[in-house]
Design a protein around this motif. Sequence first.
Motif, short mmCIF file in Angstrom:
data_model
loop_
_atom_site.label_atom_id
_atom_site.label_comp_id
_atom_site.label_asym_id
_atom_site.label_seq_id
_atom_site.Cartn_x
_atom_site.Cartn_y
_atom_site.Cartn_z
N TYR A 129 36.80 36.01 44.17
CA TYR A 129 37.15 37.29 43.56
C TYR A 129 36.32 37.46 42.29
N HIS A 130 35.89 38.68 42.02
CA HIS A 130 34.98 38.86 40.88
C HIS A 130 34.97 40.30 40.41
N ASN A 161 32.12 51.02 34.59
CA ASN A 161 31.93 50.97 36.04
C ASN A 161 32.41 49.64 36.64
N GLN A 162 33.14 48.87 35.87
CA GLN A 162 33.66 47.60 36.39
C GLN A 162 34.71 47.85 37.47
N ARG A 163 34.55 47.11 38.58
CA ARG A 163 35.48 47.16 39.69
C ARG A 163 35.73 45.72 40.16
N ILE A 164 36.68 45.52 41.06
CA ILE A 164 37.03 44.18 41.55
C ILE A 164 36.67 44.06 43.02
N GLY A 165 36.02 42.94 43.38
CA GLY A 165 35.66 42.70 44.77
C GLY A 165 35.94 41.28 45.19
N SER A 194 39.19 44.92 36.11
CA SER A 194 38.38 43.70 35.97
C SER A 194 39.27 42.46 35.96
N THR A 195 38.60 41.30 35.88
CA THR A 195 39.20 39.97 35.65
C THR A 195 40.29 39.62 36.66
N PRO A 196 39.95 39.55 37.96
CA PRO A 196 40.97 39.21 38.95
C PRO A 196 41.21 37.70 39.04
#
Length: 363
Positions: A129-130, A161-165, A194-196
Amino acid sequence: MSYKQSLLCLLILISVPISSFSQIDFAKALPKKFDKSNIIQDEDYNIWGTNILKGKDGKFHAIYSRWLKSRGHHGWVTHSEVAHAISDSLTGPYKFKNLVLPPRGKKYWDADCTHNPHVIEHEDKYYLYHMGNRGSGYWKTTPDDRMPTMKDDEWWVNRNNQRIGVAVAKKLNGKWKRSCKPLIDIDSTRKMVSTPVVSKRPDGTFLMVYKYVEEKEGKYGGKVVHVTALSDSPLGPFKDTRIPFIETEASTFALDDHVEWFQDEQYYCIGKDHDGSLTSYDKGTMVLYTSDEKGLDWSLAKQPLVLKAGKLEWTNGTETLCERTADMPKLYFEDATPKALVIAVLPKDSEHSFSLVIPFNEY
């Protein structure tokens, strides 16, 4: 009470691990001074947020964020990439092997930056996760010694534009399959996410803790909020619980870098008291929270101190004053038990960061 009843009670007490009746005391688990030989660093790159897992090959694999030192500390927002290094020993030295999540085409949500990896193993697969983001393309026109700062409008383009993937691999040495779309995206109330950190709960479901910035006019946004989400699968979809995580009304940014795990019939969280509003310790101190097996209702642990902010003392008698003493905590596990704490460190008056592996004392 009969003899048989007394014997039964005794057997029940013996069968329950002693550790399940108490909470982890990091004042005892961590050494007072740290070994400089346990630093993970790179001549050309800043190192941050290091995960360590022992592979089926018997090697120790580090999955971490890196970006050119010449870009400075704040280059993490614009130039970070997730990398992979290997060692024969938990504490290193680690040798770079390959990029795991390099920059990719502009059509992707994580085109320019991947950061804050968190890796778990589940059913013979690894899930990474990132955070990822993309900017306007401005930074590609700048030289490698151009340091992005928070004074740059273009820095905020990437930040917002930070997202989690999530990326998946069958082997730590293998190829990672990246998500084409974010696992967690923004909505009308959130400027960025962010930060998952994901962990498996005892009921077989998956708990994610992540942060978002409240939508508010202007580039900065509003309050920084941490939330929990649940899924039946490590690939999601993750559904927000709408239950507040660790926070305080007195602060707009109370908790930062954190890690959660389940052990001895309860959940634990190591998190950074970002501005000193959560505890009486100095801001930036790492503290411990606990929860029941659901991981949704958190309170400060009986022994809350993990690592004080300000400086690190070394076994060779020297010390390092720190701007960031113990960011992005990660744990190294053996047989589902944490055996070492891994932290990210930014020395005071420096643009160059490193990770430190801290094996736990036996107590």
